[in-house]
Design a protein around this motif. Sequence first.
Motif, PDB file in Angstrom:
ATOM      1  N   LEU A  53       0.835  -1.204   0.000  1.00 19.35           N
ATOM      2  CA  LEU A  53       0.000   0.000   0.000  1.00 19.35           C
ATOM      3  C   LEU A  53       0.863   1.244   0.000  1.00 19.35           C
ATOM      4  O   LEU A  53       0.599   2.210  -0.732  1.00 19.35           O
ATOM      5  CB  LEU A  53      -0.927  -0.017   1.216  1.00 19.35           C
ATOM      6  CG  LEU A  53      -1.955  -1.150   1.261  1.00 19.35           C
ATOM      7  CD1 LEU A  53      -2.850  -1.016   2.494  1.00 19.35           C
ATOM      8  CD2 LEU A  53      -2.806  -1.158   0.006  1.00 19.35           C
ATOM      9  N   GLN A  54       1.905   1.248   0.831  1.00 16.23           N
ATOM     10  CA  GLN A  54       2.781   2.410   0.843  1.00 16.23           C
ATOM     11  C   GLN A  54       3.545   2.539  -0.476  1.00 16.23           C
ATOM     12  O   GLN A  54       3.900   3.642  -0.890  1.00 16.23           O
ATOM     13  CB  GLN A  54       3.746   2.303   2.023  1.00 16.23           C
ATOM     14  CG  GLN A  54       3.049   2.480   3.370  1.00 16.23           C
ATOM     15  CD  GLN A  54       3.987   2.309   4.552  1.00 16.23           C
ATOM     16  OE1 GLN A  54       5.007   1.632   4.446  1.00 16.23           O
ATOM     17  NE2 GLN A  54       3.636   2.915   5.660  1.00 16.23           N
TER      18      GLN A  54
ATOM     19  N   GLN B 265      -6.280   3.822  -5.265  1.00 16.04           N
ATOM     20  CA  GLN B 265      -6.116   2.384  -5.070  1.00 16.04           C
ATOM     21  C   GLN B 265      -5.633   2.075  -3.659  1.00 16.04           C
ATOM     22  O   GLN B 265      -6.096   1.124  -3.010  1.00 16.04           O
ATOM     23  CB  GLN B 265      -5.128   1.825  -6.099  1.00 16.04           C
ATOM     24  CG  GLN B 265      -5.685   1.729  -7.513  1.00 16.04           C
ATOM     25  CD  GLN B 265      -4.649   1.214  -8.504  1.00 16.04           C
ATOM     26  OE1 GLN B 265      -3.525   0.880  -8.131  1.00 16.04           O
ATOM     27  NE2 GLN B 265      -5.041   1.157  -9.775  1.00 16.04           N
ATOM     28  N   ALA B 266      -4.709   2.886  -3.168  1.00 13.80           N
ATOM     29  CA  ALA B 266      -4.217   2.690  -1.804  1.00 13.80           C
ATOM     30  C   ALA B 266      -5.334   2.881  -0.794  1.00 13.80           C
ATOM     31  O   ALA B 266      -5.452   2.135   0.187  1.00 13.80           O
ATOM     32  CB  ALA B 266      -3.063   3.651  -1.521  1.00 13.80           C
TER      33      ALA B 266
ATOM     34  N   ARG C  22      -7.829  -0.035  -0.841  1.00 13.03           N
ATOM     35  CA  ARG C  22      -7.280  -1.269  -0.275  1.00 13.03           C
ATOM     36  C   ARG C  22      -7.051  -1.178   1.235  1.00 13.03           C
ATOM     37  O   ARG C  22      -6.483  -2.101   1.821  1.00 13.03           O
ATOM     38  CB  ARG C  22      -5.979  -1.630  -0.991  1.00 13.03           C
ATOM     39  CG  ARG C  22      -6.192  -1.967  -2.464  1.00 13.03           C
ATOM     40  CD  ARG C  22      -4.881  -2.326  -3.139  1.00 13.03           C
ATOM     41  NE  ARG C  22      -5.073  -2.532  -4.585  1.00 13.03           N
ATOM     42  CZ  ARG C  22      -4.094  -2.875  -5.413  1.00 13.03           C
ATOM     43  NH1 ARG C  22      -2.857  -3.055  -4.944  1.00 13.03           N
ATOM     44  NH2 ARG C  22      -4.348  -3.028  -6.697  1.00 13.03           N
ATOM     45  N   GLY C  23      -7.469  -0.052   1.830  1.00  7.73           N
ATOM     46  CA  GLY C  23      -7.473   0.008   3.284  1.00  7.73           C
ATOM     47  C   GLY C  23      -6.534   0.993   3.926  1.00  7.73           C
ATOM     48  O   GLY C  23      -6.559   1.163   5.159  1.00  7.73           O
ATOM     49  N   LEU C  24      -5.671   1.682   3.179  1.00 10.24           N
ATOM     50  CA  LEU C  24      -4.769   2.655   3.776  1.00 10.24           C
ATOM     51  C   LEU C  24      -5.507   3.964   4.019  1.00 10.24           C
ATOM     52  O   LEU C  24      -6.001   4.591   3.077  1.00 10.24           O
ATOM     53  CB  LEU C  24      -3.556   2.895   2.863  1.00 10.24           C
ATOM     54  CG  LEU C  24      -2.516   3.899   3.404  1.00 10.24           C
ATOM     55  CD1 LEU C  24      -1.947   3.402   4.735  1.00 10.24           C
ATOM     56  CD2 LEU C  24      -1.408   4.125   2.387  1.00 10.24           C
ATOM     57  N   GLN C  25      -5.611   4.356   5.274  1.00 11.95           N
ATOM     58  CA  GLN C  25      -6.278   5.604   5.636  1.00 11.95           C
ATOM     59  C   GLN C  25      -5.349   6.371   6.565  1.00 11.95           C
ATOM     60  O   GLN C  25      -5.183   6.031   7.727  1.00 11.95           O
ATOM     61  CB  GLN C  25      -7.617   5.327   6.333  1.00 11.95           C
ATOM     62  CG  GLN C  25      -8.605   4.532   5.507  1.00 11.95           C
ATOM     63  CD  GLN C  25      -9.043   5.266   4.247  1.00 11.95           C
ATOM     64  OE1 GLN C  25      -9.132   6.493   4.220  1.00 11.95           O
ATOM     65  NE2 GLN C  25      -9.306   4.508   3.189  1.00 11.95           N
TER      66      GLN C  25
END
Length: 443
Positions: free
Chosen positions: A25-26, A50-51, A54-57
Motif C-alpha cells: 500500500l505504501q 487504489q491505496a 485497499r485500506g490505507l487511511q
Amino acid sequence: MRSLLLLLFVLWQSWPVAAAPENALQQLVSEGTAQFREGRLGQARKLFEQASERGLQSPSLHYNLGVVCYQLGDYDAASQWFARLLNGRDQALASYNLGLVALADERPDDAARWFRSILEAADEAPEKVLGLAERQLADLGEGPERASVQGGLSPQGYLSLGGGYDSNLSSTPEASASNDGGVYAELIAAGSLNYSLGRERWLTLDLVGFARRYAEDEDYDQQLLQLKLGGMQSWRRWIFGIRPVFSQSWLSGEQLETRWGGEWLARSQECLPGSDWGCDLRVSVEQIDGGKGYEAYDGQWYQAQLGLRRRFGVLELGARYRLELNDRHDLSEPEGFVSVSPTRHEWMLDARYRLKPGLVVGAEAMLRHSRYGKPHVWIDPDSGEQVERRREDDLKSVGVMAELSLGQRWLVRQQWVFQHQDSRLRVYDYRRHGLVLSLEGVF
C-alpha cells in the motif's frame, strides 16, 4: 501562486509519512507521489485512490488526494478529502485548503467562511496558516474581519458604470407612469472603511453615491447620496450591527427627500449551527423630510427584511421578504386627497447558475402588494361627483441576467427586467421593460 505553494508545501510535509515503501500500500503511495512530481496527475490520483480502496487511511494520503483532485479541477472530490482532516491536529490547514478549493470553484462566500474559521480558532492555528488566511480575507474584501484581527483601517470599494433603456418612465415612487421611454447612463460608487476596536468589534463607515441621467428628458434625472456610520460586533458565526443612516435624494436637480434614522442588522453564513443557509436580517427606522414641492412625503418610514441564501454546487438560491410601513403627511388639497403612505409586503426569489468558470446566469421573480393608508379622493370629470377609493397595487416583476468575469475584480453584467403593476386605481396601472448593461469592479 501563494495557493499553489501552500498545496505543494502540504504534499511535501506529508511525504515522509507516506513515502516509506514498507508494504504494497505504501508502495502505491510512493508511486503516486512520483507520478505527481512528473505532472501525470491522473495516474497519481489513480494510485492514491487504489491505496485508499485497499485500506490505507492516513492524513498524508488524504492530503495527497485532496491536492491532486484540486489540481485536476475536481473540486467536489478535493473538498471531501480535505474535510476528512477537520477533526485532527491539522484542522487549520485543512480549513485553509477547503477555502482555496471554494475560491477555485467560484464560491467566495464559502471560501471566506473557511478562512474566518481559522481566525476564530487563532490560538490553535499555526502562525503561517493564520497569516495566509488573513491575506485571503483581505483579497476577498472581508474588511471587518481582517480589521478585527490585524487592527487599523481596512478600506474597500465598488464602482459600476452602466447604461440602459426604460420603456415607461416614472418620477416619484407613488406617481403614475408616463408611457414614455428613455435611454439613460448611470454611475454607482460605494466605499467602506472599517476601524478595529478589537478582535470582535469594529466601527464601519459606508458611503454610496448614485446618479442616473436620461438622454432626452432631464425631468427624470435622479441622484442619491447615503452615509451609514455604526458599530459592528461578531459573535461566533454571526455579525451584529447598529448604524445611524443619513441620505439625500434629488429629482431633476431639485431636492426630493432627506432621510435620517437608524438600522439594526444581523447576518451569518450559517443561520443555525451546521446549516448551509445564510441569513440577513435588517430593521430600519427613518424620518423623511421632503424638499420644496414634496412636503407630502414628510413623515416616517419603517422597514423589516429577512433574506435567506444557499448554494448547491454551481447553483445559488435566494429568498427575501420585506415589510415596509409609511406614515407620511400625504397630499391634501381642496380638489382631493392623495395618500403616499403605503404598507407593503414584498416577496422575492432569485437563482444564479454558473455555466462555466467566469460566466454566471440568473433569474429573479418578485411580487409586491401595497395598500395605502387612507382612501384617495377626487372629482370625477364626467359626473362631477366626488369619488373616494383606497389605492391597492400588485406589482409583479421578472428578470434575467448574465455576468461575465473579466478577472478577479471586474465583470460585465447585462440585465433585463419586466414589471407589471395592477392597481385598483387604473391611473397607476403600467407595464415596463428595462434593459441595462454595466461594467462593475471591486477594490
